[in-house]
Design an enzyme around this catalytic site. Structure first.
Site, PDB file in Angstrom:
ATOM      1  N   THR A  45     -51.847  18.459  83.408  1.00  0.00           N
ATOM      2  CA  THR A  45     -51.455  19.569  82.714  1.00  0.00           C
ATOM      3  C   THR A  45     -51.671  20.934  83.529  1.00  0.00           C
ATOM      4  O   THR A  45     -50.883  21.811  83.531  1.00  0.00           O
ATOM      5  CB  THR A  45     -52.457  19.975  81.629  1.00  0.00           C
ATOM      6  OG1 THR A  45     -52.349  18.730  80.595  1.00  0.00           O
ATOM      7  CG2 THR A  45     -52.075  21.068  80.823  1.00  0.00           C
ATOM      8  N   TYR A  59     -45.888  20.339  75.900  1.00  0.00           N
ATOM      9  CA  TYR A  59     -45.307  20.712  77.108  1.00  0.00           C
ATOM     10  C   TYR A  59     -45.305  19.393  77.947  1.00  0.00           C
ATOM     11  O   TYR A  59     -45.694  18.281  77.635  1.00  0.00           O
ATOM     12  CB  TYR A  59     -46.625  21.594  77.973  1.00  0.00           C
ATOM     13  CG  TYR A  59     -47.905  20.691  77.966  1.00  0.00           C
ATOM     14  CD1 TYR A  59     -48.028  20.081  79.119  1.00  0.00           C
ATOM     15  CD2 TYR A  59     -48.796  21.130  77.082  1.00  0.00           C
ATOM     16  CE1 TYR A  59     -49.324  19.618  79.228  1.00  0.00           C
ATOM     17  CE2 TYR A  59     -49.994  20.671  77.097  1.00  0.00           C
ATOM     18  CZ  TYR A  59     -50.382  19.793  78.187  1.00  0.00           C
ATOM     19  OH  TYR A  59     -51.367  19.083  78.128  1.00  0.00           O
ATOM     20  N   THR A 125     -56.407  16.003  82.679  1.00  0.00           N
ATOM     21  CA  THR A 125     -57.542  15.532  82.058  1.00  0.00           C
ATOM     22  C   THR A 125     -57.870  14.286  81.314  1.00  0.00           C
ATOM     23  O   THR A 125     -59.047  14.061  81.037  1.00  0.00           O
ATOM     24  CB  THR A 125     -57.801  16.816  80.832  1.00  0.00           C
ATOM     25  OG1 THR A 125     -56.735  16.746  80.003  1.00  0.00           O
ATOM     26  CG2 THR A 125     -57.795  18.092  81.674  1.00  0.00           C
ATOM     27  N   ASP A 126     -56.898  13.492  80.944  1.00  0.00           N
ATOM     28  CA  ASP A 126     -56.988  12.496  80.094  1.00  0.00           C
ATOM     29  C   ASP A 126     -57.918  11.548  80.962  1.00  0.00           C
ATOM     30  O   ASP A 126     -58.695  10.799  80.128  1.00  0.00           O
ATOM     31  CB  ASP A 126     -55.795  11.846  79.946  1.00  0.00           C
ATOM     32  CG  ASP A 126     -54.804  12.606  78.725  1.00  0.00           C
ATOM     33  OD1 ASP A 126     -55.529  13.558  78.102  1.00  0.00           O
ATOM     34  OD2 ASP A 126     -53.609  11.900  78.420  1.00  0.00           O
ATOM     35  N   LYS A 198     -64.397  13.934  78.515  1.00  0.00           N
ATOM     36  CA  LYS A 198     -63.382  15.070  77.718  1.00  0.00           C
ATOM     37  C   LYS A 198     -63.680  14.618  76.191  1.00  0.00           C
ATOM     38  O   LYS A 198     -63.807  13.556  75.873  1.00  0.00           O
ATOM     39  CB  LYS A 198     -62.047  14.443  78.008  1.00  0.00           C
ATOM     40  CG  LYS A 198     -61.054  15.461  77.133  1.00  0.00           C
ATOM     41  CD  LYS A 198     -59.520  14.904  77.650  1.00  0.00           C
ATOM     42  CE  LYS A 198     -58.765  15.825  76.933  1.00  0.00           C
ATOM     43  NZ  LYS A 198     -57.167  15.581  77.521  1.00  0.00           N
ATOM     44  N   GLU A 319     -80.074  -4.516  69.208  1.00  0.00           N
ATOM     45  CA  GLU A 319     -78.936  -4.939  68.560  1.00  0.00           C
ATOM     46  C   GLU A 319     -78.527  -6.394  68.646  1.00  0.00           C
ATOM     47  O   GLU A 319     -78.004  -7.138  68.001  1.00  0.00           O
ATOM     48  CB  GLU A 319     -77.859  -4.238  68.712  1.00  0.00           C
ATOM     49  CG  GLU A 319     -77.998  -2.754  68.334  1.00  0.00           C
ATOM     50  CD  GLU A 319     -77.756  -2.579  66.560  1.00  0.00           C
ATOM     51  OE1 GLU A 319     -77.554  -3.522  66.051  1.00  0.00           O
ATOM     52  OE2 GLU A 319     -78.177  -1.371  66.303  1.00  0.00           O
TER      53      GLU A 319
END
EC number: 3.5.1.38
Length: 362
Positions: A45, A59, A125-126, A198, A319
């Site tokens: 980006t 975009y 950023t992904d 993120k 767990e």
């Protein structure tokens, strides 16, 4: 002699002739004092463009080359002697293991160069957090390595890329940044490449760490508040120079009414380890446990993680009886970062106990 210069006294004329040379010498001296920073561009980006200034979420990524990114922030020249290289030009969701290796090896080459003081990587950023953590594990240098992106393209109103890049160069050129591992600068914060993730997809404050930022950048100056506690870079047992390929490690997402279909399919496709992106404390549905036990008997490592958005923390033998099943827990690493560490770790060992040690230490 120029007629205009004849009107000056000899002493004044001499001064006028000397001034440009003196100014050039001073400029050269200033450049020598500045750090040498290389910007490696990968797309994303921060190099994107929208159809209008109102487009901040729609975009096309990876449109601009590194030269245009640098030219768009002329103030970088006040921080460092900057040059750029275009390593790749893609949106980060398309980055492969081979791309990671290519980028890391180029970073290593630059870090070994005596005329490079810091490295900045512009990135989508992904998967920025994955690349930052990978570099944190495999780069054997104390020189600053800073990964940076933006949440809005440069064409958008209130675009964040220019300031993020300016801050990244400021951090990369700061001697105080040495030895702190791979860093991420977004939204005026300095984050650890290990911890940051993120957390939201359309806000400029998207990148957060459950344990807080390491520092801040204000008007080109770094302010530090904490140090990384986990092993990284020069203290890591991994070295990109010794890694030529990465094993297949995949992630299976857990949810209510989950079945074992995805886990079996991933193993059948060749996964050497499966990251279980579990609910809560990495819990595993009773419908899935038998399949995971069988997969592990057949040589697939099972690593329990949590898909809790911030602060997922998986405790061993909570767990599930991990000791009994010989499974590994991912500690506080989210599924995508657990995958990165598992791939790197499995270039050295296939032993579950060794893998667990690595997950505690990194």
């Amino acid at each position: 002699m120029n007629a205009a210069l004849k009107t000056f006294a000899p002493s004044t004329l001499a001064l006028l002739l000397i001034l440009p040379t003196a100014a050039s010498a001073k400029e050269a001296e200033t450049q020598q004092k500045l750090a040498n920073v290389v910007i490696l561009a990968t797309g994303g980006t921060i190099a994107g463009a929208g159809a209008s200034a109102a487009n901040s979420a729609t975009y096309q990524a990876a449109k601009l080359g590194v030269d245009k990114l640098i030219a768009g922030v002329p103030e970088l020249a006040d921080l460092a002697n900057v040059r750029g290289e275009q390593v790749m030009q893609i949106a980060s969701e398309s980055i492969t293991n081979d791309d990671l290796l290519k980028l890391a090896k180029r970073v290593s080459e630059l870090a070994d160069s005596s005329d490079v003081d810091g490295i900045v990587i512009t990135h989508g950023t992904d998967t920025l957090e994955e690349t930052a953590f990978f570099l944190n594990l495999v780069e054997k240098t104390d020189k600053p390595i800073v990964v940076v992106g933006s949440m809005r393209p440069g064409t958008a109103m209130s675009a964040d890329g220019m300031l993020n890049l300016y801050n990244a160069v400021a951090v990369a050129s700061d001697k105080q940044s040495r030895g702190k591992g791979v860093l991420v600068t977004m939204n005026d914060e300095i984050q650890s490449g290990r911890d940051v993730s993120k957390s939201v997809n359309i806000k400029t404050e998207a990148f957060k760490s459950a344990w807080g930022p390491m520092g801040m950048v204000v008007e080109g100056k770094s302010y530090w508040f904490r140090l990384p506690a986990k092993r990284h870079t020069t203290n890591s047992e991994f070295d990109i120079k010794q890694i030529s390929s990465l094993p297949q490690v995949d992630i299976a997402y857990s949810y209510g009414n989950v079945t074992d279909t995805a886990y079996k399919a991933l193993a059948q496709s060749g996964a050497k380890a499966i990251i279980h992106a579990g609910t809560g404390n990495g819990s595993v549905s009773s419908r899935v446990v038998p399949a995971l036990q069988e997969l592990h008997k057949n040589g697939v490592q099972i690593i329990r993680s949590s898909h809790v958005n911030q602060g997922g923390f998986v405790l061993r033998n909570a767990e599930q009886p991990d000791d009994k099943y010989d499974w590994v827990v991912a500690h506080d690493l989210n599924p995508q970062k657990a995958r990165i560490l598992a791939m790197v770790a499995m270039t050295k060992t296939q032993d579950s106990k060794e893998l667990q040690r690595i997950f505690w230490e990194y």
